[in-house]
Design an enzyme around this catalytic site. Structure first.
Site, PDB file in Angstrom:
ATOM      1  N   ARG A   1       0.650  -1.302  -0.195  1.00 15.03           N
ATOM      2  CA  ARG A   1       0.165  -0.019  -0.041  1.00 15.03           C
ATOM      3  C   ARG A   1       0.847   1.170   0.106  1.00 15.03           C
ATOM      4  NH1 ARG A   1      -2.983   1.875  -2.611  1.00 15.03           N
ATOM      5  NH2 ARG A   1      -4.072  -0.125  -2.761  1.00 15.03           N
TER       6      ARG A   1
ATOM      7  N   LYS B   1       2.157  25.170  -4.468  1.00 18.27           N
ATOM      8  CA  LYS B   1       1.130  24.571  -3.859  1.00 18.27           C
ATOM      9  C   LYS B   1       1.068  22.938  -3.777  1.00 18.27           C
ATOM     10  CE  LYS B   1      -1.896  28.411  -5.576  1.00 18.27           C
ATOM     11  NZ  LYS B   1      -2.983  28.831  -6.606  1.00 18.27           N
TER      12      LYS B   1
ATOM     13  N   LYS C   1       3.636  39.785  -3.471  1.00 18.52           N
ATOM     14  CA  LYS C   1       2.173  39.726  -4.063  1.00 18.52           C
ATOM     15  C   LYS C   1       1.376  40.996  -3.411  1.00 18.52           C
ATOM     16  CE  LYS C   1       0.919  35.587  -4.573  1.00 18.52           C
ATOM     17  NZ  LYS C   1       0.478  34.219  -4.458  1.00 18.52           N
TER      18      LYS C   1
ATOM     19  N   GLU D   1       4.107  40.021  -8.347  1.00 18.94           N
ATOM     20  CA  GLU D   1       2.706  39.647  -8.927  1.00 18.94           C
ATOM     21  C   GLU D   1       2.145  41.249  -9.519  1.00 18.94           C
ATOM     22  OE1 GLU D   1      -0.344  36.935  -6.965  1.00 18.94           O
ATOM     23  OE2 GLU D   1      -1.084  39.196  -6.388  1.00 18.94           O
TER      24      GLU D   1
ATOM     25  N   ASP E   1      -1.361  38.244 -12.973  1.00 21.19           N
ATOM     26  CA  ASP E   1      -2.368  37.470 -12.201  1.00 21.19           C
ATOM     27  C   ASP E   1      -3.577  37.522 -12.486  1.00 21.19           C
ATOM     28  OD1 ASP E   1      -2.772  35.848  -9.979  1.00 21.19           O
ATOM     29  OD2 ASP E   1      -3.783  37.443  -8.888  1.00 21.19           O
TER      30      ASP E   1
END
Length: 281
Positions: free
Chosen positions: A102, A137, A169, A197, A218
């Site tokens: 697993r 992310k 940002k 950004e 962005d």
């Protein structure tokens, strides 16, 4: 060949994952059902079309519990595998292989899912000249592995860590009092790579004038992206980011941006279907 990634300890990762799965009592099912001397052979197969990533890590789980296991790898990370393709063959102590199964499958299914999603996005922008970047992310603790998987899928790694480059940002800009001021502070701190950004076209000149080395455009539509690229005029790399999906990424890439970045290739990539079927030797 030894599998090595920067700032990633494979042995520690395998030990911690197995400890989580084994608990205090170990694999009570295999211990009760499988004779200690029993041996199994098995094949790991893809049950759908995938891009493979994580085979060396999957193998490490088997070797951790059976150092004498025989493993024959049939493909390499980064390769496409069609439905039914054998990825690797294993032969060893049955209890050990069943116990490791697993954990080995979990990491291989996840990383191959990331690589497969990445390759679909790379294929979608083929011929545009734009390069696909990944993002930060990632699942906590799995960044090195997930960014390895995006490389296997054909993307280029963006920042691995917060200390790789400054990324200014909207919140940084709001507190600093403006784009130009935020960039000037980063320059004064001696930071060489300064990504900014940009939410609005009127932020482009202040950012570049203050010393930005990379602009992240962005959540801009294709028309705004084309205008931004024209305004930048090649002075710094440009990156389209935010809200891009598989069906929209090519349109963004065709605007002339240097890069497109997509968080979903790590954040939302579904695990692929891979199975390990054992047959008594």
């Amino acid at each position: 060949m030894t599998f090595a990634l920067d700032r990633f300890d494979l042995d520690d990762f395998v030990a911690a994952t197995l400890a989580e799965d084994l608990g205090e009592g170990g694999d009570i099912t295999s211990a009760a059902v499988i004779p200690i001397a029993a041996r199994f052979t098995g094949s790991m197969r893809s049950r759908e079309e995938i891009v493979v990533a994580g085979l060396p890590i999957a193998e490490a789980f088997f070797r951790a519990l059976d150092p004498q296991v025989l493993i024959e790898r049939a493909v390499e990370d980064g390769e496409r595998a069609e439905t039914g393709r054998i990825l690797l063959r294993v032969e060893g102590r049955a209890q050990a292989l069943l116990t490791a199964e697993r954990s080995a499958l979990n990491i291989l299914q996840h990383l191959s899912g990331v690589a497969t999603s990445t390759r679909r996005h790379v294929d979608a922008i083929a011929g545009t000249g734009a390069i696909l970047l990944d993002t930060r992310k990632t699942i906590p603790g799995l960044r090195a592995l997930e960014k390895y998987a995006t490389r296997m899928g054909g993307a280029r790694n963006h920042r691995m860590r917060l200390d790789d480059a400054a990324m200014i940002k909207d919140n940084h800009v709001a507190i600093a009092g403006g784009v130009g001021e935020a960039v000037r502070r980063a320059v004064a701190a001696g930071i060489e790579r300064i990504i900014v950004e940009v939410d609005h076209l009127d932020q482009i000149e202040p950012a570049i004038g203050a010393g930005a080395t990379h602009l992240l455009l962005d959540n801009m539509g294709p028309a705004a992206l084309r205008e931004a690229v024209a305004m930048v005029g090649g002075r710094v790399p440009t990156e389209a980011s935010g809200g891009l999906a598989l069906d929209t990424i090519r349109e963004a890439a065709l605007t002339g941006v240097t890069y497109v970045s997509v968080g979903r290739i790590t954040q939302s990539a579904p695990a692929v279907d891979i199975g390990l079927d054992f047959t008594a030797a």
